[in-house]
Design a protein around this motif. Sequence first.
Motif, PDB file in Angstrom:
ATOM      1  N   GLN A   1       0.648  -1.090  -0.039  1.00 17.93           N
ATOM      2  CA  GLN A   1      -0.043   0.179   0.112  1.00 17.93           C
ATOM      3  C   GLN A   1       0.891   1.359   0.017  1.00 17.93           C
ATOM      4  O   GLN A   1       1.883   1.460   0.737  1.00 17.93           O
ATOM      5  CB  GLN A   1      -0.873  -0.102   1.169  1.00 17.93           C
ATOM      6  CG  GLN A   1      -1.981   1.157   1.239  1.00 17.93           C
ATOM      7  CD  GLN A   1      -2.693   1.197   2.437  1.00 17.93           C
ATOM      8  OE1 GLN A   1      -2.820   0.082   3.188  1.00 17.93           O
ATOM      9  NE2 GLN A   1      -3.784   2.165   2.583  1.00 17.93           N
ATOM     10  N   LEU A   2       0.469   2.113  -0.859  1.00 13.82           N
ATOM     11  CA  LEU A   2       1.499   3.543  -0.881  1.00 13.82           C
ATOM     12  C   LEU A   2       0.643   4.592  -0.067  1.00 13.82           C
ATOM     13  O   LEU A   2      -0.309   4.667  -0.231  1.00 13.82           O
ATOM     14  CB  LEU A   2       1.158   3.653  -2.334  1.00 13.82           C
ATOM     15  CG  LEU A   2       2.212   5.021  -2.878  1.00 13.82           C
ATOM     16  CD1 LEU A   2       2.666   4.799  -4.549  1.00 13.82           C
ATOM     17  CD2 LEU A   2       1.639   6.289  -2.558  1.00 13.82           C
ATOM     18  N   TRP A   3       1.787   5.149   0.664  1.00 12.40           N
ATOM     19  CA  TRP A   3       1.261   6.103   1.521  1.00 12.40           C
ATOM     20  C   TRP A   3       2.351   7.187   1.679  1.00 12.40           C
ATOM     21  O   TRP A   3       3.625   6.800   1.834  1.00 12.40           O
ATOM     22  CB  TRP A   3       0.513   5.729   2.752  1.00 12.40           C
ATOM     23  CG  TRP A   3       1.373   4.674   3.609  1.00 12.40           C
ATOM     24  CD1 TRP A   3       1.299   3.460   3.816  1.00 12.40           C
ATOM     25  CD2 TRP A   3       2.243   5.297   4.420  1.00 12.40           C
ATOM     26  NE1 TRP A   3       2.302   2.813   4.528  1.00 12.40           N
ATOM     27  CE2 TRP A   3       2.991   3.988   5.141  1.00 12.40           C
ATOM     28  CE3 TRP A   3       3.038   6.414   5.202  1.00 12.40           C
ATOM     29  CZ2 TRP A   3       3.589   3.821   6.174  1.00 12.40           C
ATOM     30  CZ3 TRP A   3       4.041   6.201   6.177  1.00 12.40           C
ATOM     31  CH2 TRP A   3       4.378   5.203   6.585  1.00 12.40           C
ATOM     32  N   VAL A   4       2.100   8.376   2.147  1.00 12.84           N
ATOM     33  CA  VAL A   4       2.926   9.490   2.422  1.00 12.84           C
ATOM     34  C   VAL A   4       2.321  10.178   3.887  1.00 12.84           C
ATOM     35  O   VAL A   4       0.984  10.351   3.786  1.00 12.84           O
ATOM     36  CB  VAL A   4       3.228  10.421   1.584  1.00 12.84           C
ATOM     37  CG1 VAL A   4       4.033  11.756   2.042  1.00 12.84           C
ATOM     38  CG2 VAL A   4       3.994  10.024   0.286  1.00 12.84           C
ATOM     39  N   ALA A   5       3.015  10.291   4.949  1.00 15.98           N
ATOM     40  CA  ALA A   5       2.506  10.719   6.187  1.00 15.98           C
ATOM     41  C   ALA A   5       3.393  11.788   6.822  1.00 15.98           C
ATOM     42  O   ALA A   5       4.711  11.549   6.867  1.00 15.98           O
ATOM     43  CB  ALA A   5       2.191   9.682   7.069  1.00 15.98           C
ATOM     44  N   GLU A   6       2.779  12.565   7.278  1.00 16.07           N
ATOM     45  CA  GLU A   6       3.454  13.804   8.021  1.00 16.07           C
ATOM     46  C   GLU A   6       3.296  13.701   9.566  1.00 16.07           C
ATOM     47  O   GLU A   6       2.178  13.280  10.094  1.00 16.07           O
ATOM     48  CB  GLU A   6       2.998  15.400   7.705  1.00 16.07           C
ATOM     49  CG  GLU A   6       3.145  15.573   6.469  1.00 16.07           C
ATOM     50  CD  GLU A   6       1.909  15.347   5.534  1.00 16.07           C
ATOM     51  OE1 GLU A   6       1.591  15.773   4.360  1.00 16.07           O
ATOM     52  OE2 GLU A   6       0.945  14.435   5.992  1.00 16.07           O
ATOM     53  N   SER A   7       4.225  13.916  10.416  1.00 21.33           N
ATOM     54  CA  SER A   7       4.169  14.103  11.809  1.00 21.33           C
ATOM     55  C   SER A   7       4.624  15.192  12.528  1.00 21.33           C
ATOM     56  O   SER A   7       5.537  15.627  11.659  1.00 21.33           O
ATOM     57  CB  SER A   7       4.417  12.827  12.463  1.00 21.33           C
ATOM     58  OG  SER A   7       5.660  12.208  12.265  1.00 21.33           O
ATOM     59  N   GLY A   8       4.494  15.578  13.785  1.00 18.58           N
ATOM     60  CA  GLY A   8       5.424  16.421  14.262  1.00 18.58           C
ATOM     61  C   GLY A   8       4.909  17.864  14.506  1.00 18.58           C
ATOM     62  O   GLY A   8       5.430  18.897  15.202  1.00 18.58           O
ATOM     63  N   GLY A   9       3.593  18.177  14.002  1.00 17.30           N
ATOM     64  CA  GLY A   9       2.920  19.494  14.254  1.00 17.30           C
ATOM     65  C   GLY A   9       2.634  19.627  15.612  1.00 17.30           C
ATOM     66  O   GLY A   9       2.470  18.514  16.542  1.00 17.30           O
ATOM     67  N   GLY A  10       2.267  20.919  16.045  1.00 24.86           N
ATOM     68  CA  GLY A  10       1.764  21.026  17.114  1.00 24.86           C
ATOM     69  C   GLY A  10       1.617  22.668  17.401  1.00 24.86           C
ATOM     70  O   GLY A  10       1.898  23.517  16.430  1.00 24.86           O
ATOM     71  N   LEU A  11       1.274  22.907  18.742  1.00 25.00           N
ATOM     72  CA  LEU A  11       1.233  24.380  19.111  1.00 25.00           C
ATOM     73  C   LEU A  11       2.556  24.681  19.836  1.00 25.00           C
ATOM     74  O   LEU A  11       3.131  24.019  20.755  1.00 25.00           O
ATOM     75  CB  LEU A  11       0.094  24.639  20.226  1.00 25.00           C
ATOM     76  CG  LEU A  11       0.188  25.985  20.844  1.00 25.00           C
ATOM     77  CD1 LEU A  11      -0.267  26.949  19.885  1.00 25.00           C
ATOM     78  CD2 LEU A  11      -0.804  26.049  21.741  1.00 25.00           C
ATOM     79  N   VAL A  12       3.313  25.862  19.422  1.00 32.92           N
ATOM     80  CA  VAL A  12       4.593  26.255  19.904  1.00 32.92           C
ATOM     81  C   VAL A  12       4.461  28.104  20.032  1.00 32.92           C
ATOM     82  O   VAL A  12       3.998  28.736  19.225  1.00 32.92           O
ATOM     83  CB  VAL A  12       5.638  25.947  19.050  1.00 32.92           C
ATOM     84  CG1 VAL A  12       5.588  26.492  17.461  1.00 32.92           C
ATOM     85  CG2 VAL A  12       6.938  26.188  19.701  1.00 32.92           C
TER      86      VAL A  12
END
Length: 120
Positions: A1-12
Amino acid sequence: QLWVAESGGGLVQPGGSLRLNCTGSGFNFDYYAIGWFRQAPGKEREGVACVSASGLNTFYTDSVKGRFTISRDNATNTVYLQMNTLKPEDTAVYYCNAYSYTSDGEHDYWGQGTQVTVSS
């Protein structure tokens, strides 16, 4: 299965730092240039930074030069966006894009995005 995923965002808080991660699977990650884009409310999506497949070449939009650094680790199929000295105007949904153009055509994959909010 093909996918791209982002992580690490938030409030700063303004002046703070975040590191975004982009990972992918189902395609030859190390053959793809990877770009980070962002879209703020009411604005068009804009390119922020990109890195070549080899990692040797990088590009930054003027507003983030000297504050953001893009890098990649092809062994783990990961691209990082280190964001320092964040400003309220950096608030946006950040998207990762994997792009390749080869003899079999153009391939272009997007993640779902991760929210970055810079606010006191």
